[in-house]
Design a protein around this motif. Sequence first.
Motif, PDB file in Angstrom:
ATOM      1  N   ASP A  39     -29.836 -31.950  12.116  1.00 22.99           N
ATOM      2  CA  ASP A  39     -28.697 -31.474  12.878  1.00 22.99           C
ATOM      3  C   ASP A  39     -28.303 -32.556  13.874  1.00 22.99           C
ATOM      4  O   ASP A  39     -29.157 -33.144  14.519  1.00 22.99           O
ATOM      5  N   PRO A  40     -26.998 -32.842  14.030  1.00 23.41           N
ATOM      6  CA  PRO A  40     -26.583 -33.880  14.979  1.00 23.41           C
ATOM      7  C   PRO A  40     -27.066 -33.613  16.393  1.00 23.41           C
ATOM      8  O   PRO A  40     -27.179 -34.538  17.191  1.00 23.41           O
ATOM      9  N   ARG A  41     -27.381 -32.374  16.735  1.00 18.89           N
ATOM     10  CA  ARG A  41     -27.862 -32.068  18.075  1.00 18.89           C
ATOM     11  C   ARG A  41     -29.226 -32.676  18.346  1.00 18.89           C
ATOM     12  O   ARG A  41     -29.675 -32.762  19.477  1.00 18.89           O
ATOM     13  N   GLU A  42     -29.922 -33.120  17.290  1.00 19.32           N
ATOM     14  CA  GLU A  42     -31.218 -33.766  17.472  1.00 19.32           C
ATOM     15  C   GLU A  42     -31.084 -35.219  17.878  1.00 19.32           C
ATOM     16  O   GLU A  42     -32.068 -35.909  18.072  1.00 19.32           O
ATOM     17  N   ASP A  43     -29.850 -35.687  18.070  1.00 18.90           N
ATOM     18  CA  ASP A  43     -29.622 -37.101  18.341  1.00 18.90           C
ATOM     19  C   ASP A  43     -30.375 -37.598  19.565  1.00 18.90           C
ATOM     20  O   ASP A  43     -30.783 -38.752  19.628  1.00 18.90           O
ATOM     21  N   ALA A  44     -30.583 -36.714  20.536  1.00 15.12           N
ATOM     22  CA  ALA A  44     -31.311 -37.125  21.740  1.00 15.12           C
ATOM     23  C   ALA A  44     -32.763 -37.420  21.428  1.00 15.12           C
ATOM     24  O   ALA A  44     -33.420 -38.161  22.142  1.00 15.12           O
ATOM     25  N   VAL A  45     -33.285 -36.809  20.348  1.00 13.75           N
ATOM     26  CA  VAL A  45     -34.673 -37.003  19.962  1.00 13.75           C
ATOM     27  C   VAL A  45     -34.796 -38.052  18.878  1.00 13.75           C
ATOM     28  O   VAL A  45     -35.721 -38.850  18.874  1.00 13.75           O
ATOM     29  N   SER A  46     -33.867 -38.048  17.930  1.00 14.99           N
ATOM     30  CA  SER A  46     -33.972 -38.940  16.789  1.00 14.99           C
ATOM     31  C   SER A  46     -32.857 -39.960  16.781  1.00 14.99           C
ATOM     32  O   SER A  46     -31.688 -39.607  16.833  1.00 14.99           O
ATOM     33  N   ASN A  47     -33.174 -41.241  16.739  1.00 16.22           N
ATOM     34  CA  ASN A  47     -32.154 -42.272  16.690  1.00 16.22           C
ATOM     35  C   ASN A  47     -31.676 -42.530  15.274  1.00 16.22           C
ATOM     36  O   ASN A  47     -30.913 -43.454  15.036  1.00 16.22           O
ATOM     37  N   GLU A  48     -32.138 -41.717  14.345  1.00 14.21           N
ATOM     38  CA  GLU A  48     -31.739 -41.879  12.957  1.00 14.21           C
ATOM     39  C   GLU A  48     -30.544 -41.007  12.616  1.00 14.21           C
ATOM     40  O   GLU A  48     -30.027 -41.054  11.512  1.00 14.21           O
ATOM     41  N   VAL A  49     -30.105 -40.203  13.530  1.00  7.48           N
ATOM     42  CA  VAL A  49     -29.057 -39.240  13.216  1.00  7.48           C
ATOM     43  C   VAL A  49     -27.694 -39.887  13.352  1.00  7.48           C
ATOM     44  O   VAL A  49     -27.400 -40.533  14.346  1.00  7.48           O
ATOM     45  N   SER A  50     -26.855 -39.687  12.378  1.00  9.91           N
ATOM     46  CA  SER A  50     -25.518 -40.244  12.406  1.00  9.91           C
ATOM     47  C   SER A  50     -24.625 -39.440  13.323  1.00  9.91           C
ATOM     48  O   SER A  50     -24.690 -38.222  13.380  1.00  9.91           O
ATOM     49  N   SER A  51     -23.742 -40.121  14.059  1.00 14.26           N
ATOM     50  CA  SER A  51     -22.838 -39.417  14.957  1.00 14.26           C
ATOM     51  C   SER A  51     -21.724 -38.728  14.182  1.00 14.26           C
ATOM     52  O   SER A  51     -21.015 -37.897  14.718  1.00 14.26           O
ATOM     53  N   GLU A  52     -21.568 -39.056  12.919  1.00 14.04           N
ATOM     54  CA  GLU A  52     -20.501 -38.473  12.128  1.00 14.04           C
ATOM     55  C   GLU A  52     -20.910 -37.151  11.491  1.00 14.04           C
ATOM     56  O   GLU A  52     -20.082 -36.405  11.001  1.00 14.04           O
ATOM     57  N   GLY A  53     -22.164 -36.824  11.477  1.00 14.03           N
ATOM     58  CA  GLY A  53     -22.595 -35.585  10.857  1.00 14.03           C
ATOM     59  C   GLY A  53     -24.082 -35.625  10.609  1.00 14.03           C
ATOM     60  O   GLY A  53     -24.808 -36.372  11.219  1.00 14.03           O
ATOM     61  N   SER A  54     -24.528 -34.765   9.689  1.00 16.31           N
ATOM     62  CA  SER A  54     -25.952 -34.711   9.412  1.00 16.31           C
ATOM     63  C   SER A  54     -26.386 -35.946   8.645  1.00 16.31           C
ATOM     64  O   SER A  54     -25.617 -36.561   7.933  1.00 16.31           O
ATOM     65  N   ALA A  55     -27.633 -36.323   8.804  1.00 15.28           N
ATOM     66  CA  ALA A  55     -28.185 -37.488   8.113  1.00 15.28           C
ATOM     67  C   ALA A  55     -29.526 -37.116   7.527  1.00 15.28           C
ATOM     68  O   ALA A  55     -30.195 -36.221   8.021  1.00 15.28           O
ATOM     69  N   GLU A  56     -29.917 -37.807   6.461  1.00 14.76           N
ATOM     70  CA  GLU A  56     -31.188 -37.554   5.818  1.00 14.76           C
ATOM     71  C   GLU A  56     -32.204 -38.566   6.318  1.00 14.76           C
ATOM     72  O   GLU A  56     -31.941 -39.756   6.354  1.00 14.76           O
ATOM     73  N   VAL A  57     -33.372 -38.082   6.731  1.00 18.91           N
ATOM     74  CA  VAL A  57     -34.419 -38.983   7.196  1.00 18.91           C
ATOM     75  C   VAL A  57     -35.723 -38.642   6.491  1.00 18.91           C
ATOM     76  O   VAL A  57     -35.958 -37.502   6.103  1.00 18.91           O
ATOM     77  N   THR A  58     -36.567 -39.630   6.335  1.00 19.84           N
ATOM     78  CA  THR A  58     -37.880 -39.409   5.745  1.00 19.84           C
ATOM     79  C   THR A  58     -38.825 -38.882   6.817  1.00 19.84           C
ATOM     80  O   THR A  58     -38.511 -38.903   8.013  1.00 19.84           O
ATOM     81  N   TRP A  59     -40.017 -38.445   6.394  1.00 18.70           N
ATOM     82  CA  TRP A  59     -41.011 -37.965   7.357  1.00 18.70           C
ATOM     83  C   TRP A  59     -41.389 -39.074   8.327  1.00 18.70           C
ATOM     84  O   TRP A  59     -41.525 -38.831   9.531  1.00 18.70           O
ATOM     85  N   ILE A  60     -41.553 -40.292   7.825  1.00 22.01           N
ATOM     86  CA  ILE A  60     -41.949 -41.410   8.682  1.00 22.01           C
ATOM     87  C   ILE A  60     -40.884 -41.679   9.737  1.00 22.01           C
ATOM     88  O   ILE A  60     -41.191 -41.864  10.920  1.00 22.01           O
ATOM     89  N   GLN A  61     -39.621 -41.692   9.327  1.00 16.93           N
ATOM     90  CA  GLN A  61     -38.544 -41.907  10.282  1.00 16.93           C
ATOM     91  C   GLN A  61     -38.504 -40.790  11.320  1.00 16.93           C
ATOM     92  O   GLN A  61     -38.324 -41.044  12.515  1.00 16.93           O
ATOM     93  N   TRP A  62     -38.656 -39.558  10.832  1.00 18.70           N
ATOM     94  CA  TRP A  62     -38.629 -38.398  11.734  1.00 18.70           C
ATOM     95  C   TRP A  62     -39.769 -38.463  12.742  1.00 18.70           C
ATOM     96  O   TRP A  62     -39.568 -38.263  13.943  1.00 18.70           O
ATOM     97  N   PHE A  63     -40.985 -38.774  12.279  1.00 19.33           N
ATOM     98  CA  PHE A  63     -42.154 -38.822  13.152  1.00 19.33           C
ATOM     99  C   PHE A  63     -41.986 -39.902  14.218  1.00 19.33           C
ATOM    100  O   PHE A  63     -42.269 -39.671  15.405  1.00 19.33           O
ATOM    101  N   CYS A  64     -41.526 -41.078  13.830  1.00 21.60           N
ATOM    102  CA  CYS A  64     -41.398 -42.186  14.772  1.00 21.60           C
ATOM    103  C   CYS A  64     -40.273 -41.955  15.783  1.00 21.60           C
ATOM    104  O   CYS A  64     -40.258 -42.587  16.843  1.00 21.60           O
ATOM    105  N   SER A  65     -39.337 -41.057  15.461  1.00 18.81           N
ATOM    106  CA  SER A  65     -38.213 -40.813  16.363  1.00 18.81           C
ATOM    107  C   SER A  65     -38.489 -39.710  17.376  1.00 18.81           C
ATOM    108  O   SER A  65     -37.688 -39.475  18.278  1.00 18.81           O
TER     109      SER A  65
END
Length: 248
Positions: A39-65
């Motif tokens: 969800d774009p609202r996770e942008d404060a937690v995850s730097n992998e999230v696109s500002s244009e909408g939802s983005a797909e991230v792997t577990w590794i990307q999610w964990f590190c963010s």
Amino acid sequence: MHEGEAGENRGAGANRRERGPDRPSEEKAQGGRRVREVDPREDAVSNEVSSEGSAEVTWIQWFCSLQGNEFFTEVAEDYVQDDFNLTGLGSQVPYYDYALDIILDVETPQDELLTEDQQELVESAAEVLYGLIHARFINTARGMNQMIEKLKRTEFGRCPRVLCEGQAMLPVGRSDVPHKVTVKCFCPKCNDIYLPKSSRKAATDGAYFGTSFPHLVMQAHPELCPQRTKQEYVPRIYGFRVRKMQDS
């Protein structure tokens, strides 16, 4: 979760538990892999999230963010897939095979066979396993270069010692065994260690960075070694140097 527990077999398969408030992302399977739609609202937690909408991230990307995990770098998937790099970790992490599947986003057909308690244990095991893999990866040339980039951006903080003049630090553990000591920050200028400023980061297990990492960086990249400071604070009273107290 106790260290040294024997790993479980893959017969039952593994899956993460349904996300609670701290994990609002949804999961979906694509080609036998788990992929998160964030969800774009996770942008404060995850730097992998696109500002244009939802983005797909792997577990590794999610964990590190995640907040508090900023000291981690993303371990290359091909490194995790090489069994040689994981030698000996099976005896240190419970539910080892299940945890590895989570890290690699592998979808297994028996996801529902684990109880909720087992799923929570598997999730915790995945975090421990990733941390131990991470400690090995950052000692490789590829992993070290990734961490050096973070060093240059001072993502590990600056030395609080005044006479070190803001020297950038590197993370270090005081033990290579998990669940012993939390991570510290090493200053290559004064050769001392300090607590991370953030309480979240300070709670990270030091074994996920290991006892050798910052010293290997300085050996492999001497151009990063700062000139050791010879300055030393001298206590004075009314301008007179205070004599050192003798041991009684």
